[in-house]
Design an enzyme around this catalytic site. Structure first.
Site, PDB file in Angstrom:
ATOM      1  CG  HIS A  45      -2.033  -1.021   1.121  1.00 31.97           C
ATOM      2  ND1 HIS A  45      -2.854  -1.156   0.031  1.00 31.97           N
ATOM      3  CD2 HIS A  45      -2.422  -1.971   2.001  1.00 31.97           C
ATOM      4  CE1 HIS A  45      -3.713  -2.141   0.247  1.00 31.97           C
ATOM      5  NE2 HIS A  45      -3.471  -2.660   1.432  1.00 31.97           N
ATOM      6  CD  GLU A 147      -4.168  -8.356   5.600  1.00 29.96           C
ATOM      7  OE1 GLU A 147      -4.241  -7.175   5.977  1.00 29.96           O
ATOM      8  OE2 GLU A 147      -3.399  -8.721   4.698  1.00 29.96           O
ATOM      9  CG  ASP A 173      -7.420  -5.186   4.711  1.00 34.01           C
ATOM     10  OD1 ASP A 173      -8.405  -4.802   4.071  1.00 34.01           O
ATOM     11  OD2 ASP A 173      -6.252  -4.986   4.339  1.00 34.01           O
TER      12      ASP A 173
END
Length: 258
Positions: A45, A147, A173
């Site tokens: 990310h 997650e 998440d």
């Protein structure tokens, strides 16, 4: 080069982890001087690519931090490349089953434990010539992320995979997969129950649990719970937090002039 995170864990202490979203060797150099035990380049990310990751590693090498990477996915090509570049820990997102965890470990480890191809183009510069391959399987950390609901359901099977050194919780998440607002510091009873089980299962197996935090308060809370690797947000978030606070304080104290 010995893996400092392993020594910290062996001493019964918690490793403080920095996180690099900004694709800059200078940003990495600054973060590496701030007292972190490890610093992770985020290829999932963050705004990082492979070349910027290498630059970050080079900038950090003069400082006593363990270089780690979050790869974009559980794919052997990129896992091998980040290790060849000098990563001493690999955090892998969205590992949802025993089979996916086993595939991750296979990609990280040299034969006979795994299938990692030999070619440590930069990692081989660590230590004496030709010695890297003899220590890499022991020194490099495989850290899958839990997650999702599916990963929670398969938690024990994932943790039973040989070669996993740690587990990393992605709180945003994880909450999202349970229909909750995505955020880092969680206080919902159902999520805290998952944390409690994860910490107990990790302790049974000698596995070190890690988690991403929004800052010092969240990190302290998670350390008290039993997490052994805590990440303090990321470089861009820390910069934005500090800048906003300073701008706000300056305006407040300007007597309406700013």
């Amino acid at each position: 080069m010995a893996n400092n995170v392993k020594h910290i864990w062996a001493a019964g202490k918690v490793a403080l982890n920095g996180w690099l979203a900004i694709p800059s060797g200078f940003s990495a150099e600054v973060m590496a001087q701030c007292g972190f035990d490890s610093v992770t380049v985020d290829l999932q990310h963050g705004v990082q690519d492979y070349q910027s990751m290498v630059s970050c590693f080079q900038a950090m090498q003069a400082h006593p931090v363990t270089p780690m990477v979050r790869v974009p996915w559980n794919e052997p090509g990129i896992i091998g490349k980040v290790l060849d570049a000098g990563a001493y820990g690999v955090i892998c997102p969205m590992v949802n089953s025993k089979e996916e965890a086993e595939a991750f470990v296979q990609s990280c480890k040299y034969p006979p434990r795994g299938t990692r191809s030999n070619g440590p183009i930069r990692a081989g510069l660590y230590g004496s010539s030709g010695n890297y391959q003899t220590t890499a399987n022991d020194e490099t950390l495989c850290i899958p992320m839990i997650e999702t609901r599916t990963a929670v359901d398969n938690m024990e099977a994932i943790l039973d995979v040989e070669g996993i050194a740690g587990i990393y919780v992605g709180p945003s998440d994880l909450g999202f997969s349970y229909g909750l607002v995505p955020k880092l510091d969680r206080d919902e009873p159902e999520i805290l129950k998952i944390y409690d089980k994860l910490l107990k299962e990790c302790d049974k197996r000698g596995i070190y649990p890690g988690i991403h935090c929004s800052g010092p308060a969240g990190a302290a809370k998670n350390i008290a719970m039993g997490f052994k690797l805590v990440t303090l947000l990321n470089d861009s978030g820390i910069m934005a937090t500090g800048a906003k606070a300073w701008v706000g304080e300056t305006r407040k104290n300007s007597g309406g002039k700013a």
